[in-house]
Every structure is written in C-alpha cells, then in structure tokens.
Design a protein around this motif. Sequence first.
Motif, PDB file in Angstrom:
ATOM      1  N   TYR A 392      12.123 -10.035   1.558  1.00  0.00           N
ATOM      2  CA  TYR A 392      12.246 -11.462   1.879  1.00  0.00           C
ATOM      3  C   TYR A 392      10.945 -12.217   1.612  1.00  0.00           C
ATOM      4  N   SER A 393       9.833 -11.524   1.546  1.00  0.00           N
ATOM      5  CA  SER A 393       8.600 -12.187   1.118  1.00  0.00           C
ATOM      6  C   SER A 393       8.693 -12.596  -0.345  1.00  0.00           C
ATOM      7  N   VAL A 394       9.248 -11.727  -1.177  1.00  0.00           N
ATOM      8  CA  VAL A 394       9.442 -12.049  -2.596  1.00  0.00           C
ATOM      9  C   VAL A 394      10.474 -13.163  -2.766  1.00  0.00           C
ATOM     10  N   LEU A 424       1.269 -13.884   1.098  1.00  0.00           N
ATOM     11  CA  LEU A 424       2.216 -13.214   1.993  1.00  0.00           C
ATOM     12  C   LEU A 424       2.809 -11.973   1.332  1.00  0.00           C
ATOM     13  N   THR A 425       3.157 -12.072   0.071  1.00  0.00           N
ATOM     14  CA  THR A 425       3.746 -10.926  -0.626  1.00  0.00           C
ATOM     15  C   THR A 425       2.738  -9.796  -0.774  1.00  0.00           C
ATOM     16  N   LYS A 426       1.479 -10.137  -1.017  1.00  0.00           N
ATOM     17  CA  LYS A 426       0.439  -9.102  -1.112  1.00  0.00           C
ATOM     18  C   LYS A 426       0.324  -8.324   0.196  1.00  0.00           C
ATOM     19  N   GLU A 427       0.316  -9.032   1.315  1.00  0.00           N
ATOM     20  CA  GLU A 427       0.231  -8.348   2.606  1.00  0.00           C
ATOM     21  C   GLU A 427       1.505  -7.552   2.884  1.00  0.00           C
ATOM     22  N   ALA A 428       2.664  -8.089   2.485  1.00  0.00           N
ATOM     23  CA  ALA A 428       3.921  -7.368   2.690  1.00  0.00           C
ATOM     24  C   ALA A 428       3.978  -6.101   1.844  1.00  0.00           C
ATOM     25  N   TYR A 429       3.407  -6.150   0.635  1.00  0.00           N
ATOM     26  CA  TYR A 429       3.365  -4.942  -0.202  1.00  0.00           C
ATOM     27  C   TYR A 429       2.502  -3.862   0.444  1.00  0.00           C
ATOM     28  N   GLY A 430       1.353  -4.263   0.982  1.00  0.00           N
ATOM     29  CA  GLY A 430       0.530  -3.286   1.684  1.00  0.00           C
ATOM     30  C   GLY A 430       1.221  -2.728   2.915  1.00  0.00           C
ATOM     31  N   ASN A 438      -3.165   1.529   8.669  1.00  0.00           N
ATOM     32  CA  ASN A 438      -4.411   1.013   8.080  1.00  0.00           C
ATOM     33  C   ASN A 438      -4.562  -0.504   8.230  1.00  0.00           C
ATOM     34  N   GLY A 439      -4.055  -1.048   9.296  1.00  0.00           N
ATOM     35  CA  GLY A 439      -4.208  -2.471   9.564  1.00  0.00           C
ATOM     36  C   GLY A 439      -3.268  -3.370   8.809  1.00  0.00           C
ATOM     37  N   THR A 440      -2.305  -2.810   8.063  1.00  0.00           N
ATOM     38  CA  THR A 440      -1.428  -3.639   7.239  1.00  0.00           C
ATOM     39  C   THR A 440      -0.429  -4.442   8.070  1.00  0.00           C
ATOM     40  N   ALA A 441       0.019  -3.899   9.194  1.00  0.00           N
ATOM     41  CA  ALA A 441       0.964  -4.637  10.040  1.00  0.00           C
ATOM     42  C   ALA A 441       0.306  -5.871  10.634  1.00  0.00           C
ATOM     43  N   ARG A 442      -0.887  -5.686  11.118  1.00  0.00           N
ATOM     44  CA  ARG A 442      -1.605  -6.824  11.694  1.00  0.00           C
ATOM     45  C   ARG A 442      -1.960  -7.849  10.610  1.00  0.00           C
TER      46      ARG A 442
END
Length: 509
Positions: A392-394, A424-430, A438-442
């Motif tokens: 949904y980010s994409v 937003l998509t970059k963070e969602a990919y991580g 590794n902090g990706t959820a936050r």
Amino acid sequence: MTLLRSSLRRLGTVRDSSVLCSRCVNRSRPLLPAVNKLAPISRLQSSIAGQSPSAAVNKSYFSSHKGESHLTPQPGLFTSLSPKNTPNQLNREESISSTPPTEATPELPHRRRKRLKEASAQNNGAEPVIPPDASAQLSNFSSTLPQTSLRRKLAAFLALTKPRLSFLILLSTTSAYGIYPISSLLALDPSIAPLPTLSTSTLTFLYLTSGTFLSSCSANTLNMVFEPKYDAQMSRTRNRPLVRGLVSRRAAVLFAVATAAVGLGLLYVGTNPTVTGLSAANIALYAFVYTPLKRIHVINTWVGAVVGGIPPLMGWVAAAGQAATTGHDTWRDMLFGENSLGGWLLAGILFAWQFPHFNALSHTIREEYKGAGYRMMCWTNPARNARVALRYSVLMFPLSIGLWWIGVLGHGFLVSSTVANGWLTKEAYGFWKHQGANGTARGLFWASIWQLPILLVGGLVTKKGLWDGVWGNLFGQPIEDEDDDYVYYEEVSSGKAIDQSPSRSSPAV
C-alpha cells in the motif's frame, strides 16, 4: 581520642595496638565525605552513656554513611582484625563502603541509549515500544491535578477524544475541502470570486471543521467505552481515563452521545445531508464494527482503513454541495458525479496510508496485542504484515499522480508527492526486508507520521489556479480564461448577449 581508643580495646584482644592508633584513625577519615568527618565521634560521645561500647561504635559507624542503609554491620568487625590486617586494608574497606550507591546516580542520555540498544539486541532486535498516545499523556496530567479541579475534568474528557487522531481526521477533511477545484474555496485572491460566495464557503468551512471534530470525538469515546479491560493490558493504553477511573463509564457514554448529536447537527445545518450521512456511518463503522472485529479477524485492519478514508470524502462532498448550481443535487450526484473522482482519489490515499502506519505501530507491540486477544497481522502473520505495508505504500504513487492527471493539482504536487511517497516506500521496503528488525518498524512509523501532512499540505499549496490571482496582481497581467470566451460566443450566437466591450467589437469597415 582516648575515649575512642579505650572503647575499642574492650571489643577484643588486639596484639598490635598500633593498628588502631590515632594515626591510623586519622589517616582513614579523609576517605569519608567531608561533611561527616566528625559525625562518628560526636554520635559516639552522645550515645555512650546509655549503650554498650560495641553497639555505640557499630551504630555510629554505619549511621554516618547516609544512603547506605542496605549495609548491615558484621559482628566482630574489629575483633576479627589480626596483625596482618594492615591500615591499607582498613582504608580499602572504608573507601568501598563510602562509595555512593549506583541507584542515586542519574543515568546519562548516551548510556540510556546504549542500554536500550543492548536490550534490543538481546531480544532478537525487537524495537522499543512506541511512546504512549496523547490520551494516556493527558490522563497522566489529569491525575496530578486536584480532584475538584475543573482542569482535571476537562483534561480527562479531552483524553477520551484521542486528540492526535481527531486532528489527523480534521486535517484530511479540511484538505479535501480546500483542494476541491472551484476558485471560491480557500482562494488567495478574493477578487476572483464574489464576496457572498466567499463568505458562504468560509461559514461552511467552520461548520465542517467543528462538526467533523465532534463526530470524531464521539467515535473515539465509544471505542474506549467498549475496551477498558483490554486497554488495561497494553502499555500504550493502560493509562487511558476509563482504565484509571478518571471518568465514569456513564459520563463517557453521555459525552459520546452529546458530541455525536451536536457534531452531526452542525454538519446537517452547515454542509449537506450527504456529509452528515457519511459522518454518521463512520461513527457506526468505527465504534460498532471495527472495535469488536479487532478480537475476531485480521480483516479489522481493512475496515479501519475504510474509516480513515471517509473523512476526505466528506470534505470533498461538502465542497461539491457548496459549488452546486442546481440546488437539488442528490447524494448520487455528489458521490458519483463527473467531479467526484478527486474525492475518491483522496479517500484512496488515506485508505492506503493506514497500512504502513498501523502495521509498523502494531509490530512494536505485537506481543501485547497477542496477550490482550487482538487478532492482528503483526503476530498472526508477521511476513504478511510487512508485505501489506509495502504494497500500500507503493499504491500511493498512482493515487497521487491521479490527482495531477485529472487537473485538480499542479505540477508542484507531482514533485512533492513523489518525494514524500518515495520516502515512505523506502522505509516500508526496509520494514519488509528486515521484518521489522534493526529499527525499521520505528522508522516506518515516524515516516508515516510526517509523510501524510506533507502530502496534504502540498496538495493545498499546489492547487491548480490558486496562485493565478497572486501572479496577476504581482505582474499586472490579467488572466485570460478560455472558458469565458466560449460562454460569451455561445451567448452571442443565441442572441442573449450584446457585445459592449471595445476588445470584442468588430473591426471598422
């Protein structure tokens, strides 16, 4: 010192009296805090009349070390000394006992971050819990005030409304109202629309904002009324007003009914019945469908996303009713007319945004959701939870481009939305790649918090035609409208208008 030396001799036989001579005592005293240097002797002299020498020495020694009540005097402390116990050993014992406890030392920020990072690593990279929401913070503030204080009651009732969520709903509604493509709504140049039209749209805007906010307050309050025992099991919600007893259940129900009645009434009077119906449906959907469904099936996340997508549609329909020319436009005309596509695109953006935002938030407290009995993808299927957030980010890319393509927003929105959606998509990919570790959820959670306001405010700023009057005033160039020419020639051809302007007069023969 003679009195101290004589009392120490009574404690036991010491073969080497030099161990406890005045020189050794004086040499060991500087290791103690300067304030308590003479405290043992003064307390010993004041208590020796009614106590035994041994009890006086032990009590005076340990009471002189404030903050060390956890230490217990060992029996035979001085009688166990042998000739091999040198003064250096005595100094070492006193220096250790005089060290201030570690609990009294404040934890430095960098040490706290290091400790949390190490704890996260030991817990398989789990993220720290997201800070408590605004309702919990307001409840904490309310509990510190006197029980008879008016501020205490107001803060407790405000906590029922979930202020941050209500503000987000209000932002999405008013943004859609302002983006609607008519010049009289939130225009920067009053000369491009008649004054009565501007006055009416401003009044409609006030009715829309107040009614939407009160309706949101009602829905959020009902949500808390139905879940106090489950909120008590989660760290983010255990401080809410109903859980802590700051507001009674009866008072909360009356507050929800009152805010719903006033909010829907304002929307009905100030906007149109279609907006009122959408708001009433959203209250029912959030309180009576989404709330119980959270404990039944993971589809509750999609139902909650629909709840988030309705407010921008309300703003769009309110503007459509304001721009209606026939005076009897039906709900079908407003929701499914030729100008309704922009409202549905905005609703789609808010629908899609719910997934990266909520899936990242729920991942950080997935164990608490599981313990409280909530059926959430974050613990039933973590891999799907991450895939849905990325999907949904994409999806927000084509939805944002659609607003530009239909001519509602200008080229600037195409740039700003691409940057915000790309972040937003970059963070969602991580988040998907590392499964929230590794902090990706936050990172995804905070990216969603900032991405949506950037998108909505960017849409308001880049509204097509918004700056035309400003540019015309700055550079003195009138704005030509091809539609005006078309209407004029239609009227001339039908005989309804007579050309009086010099610019349109026929050339002289």
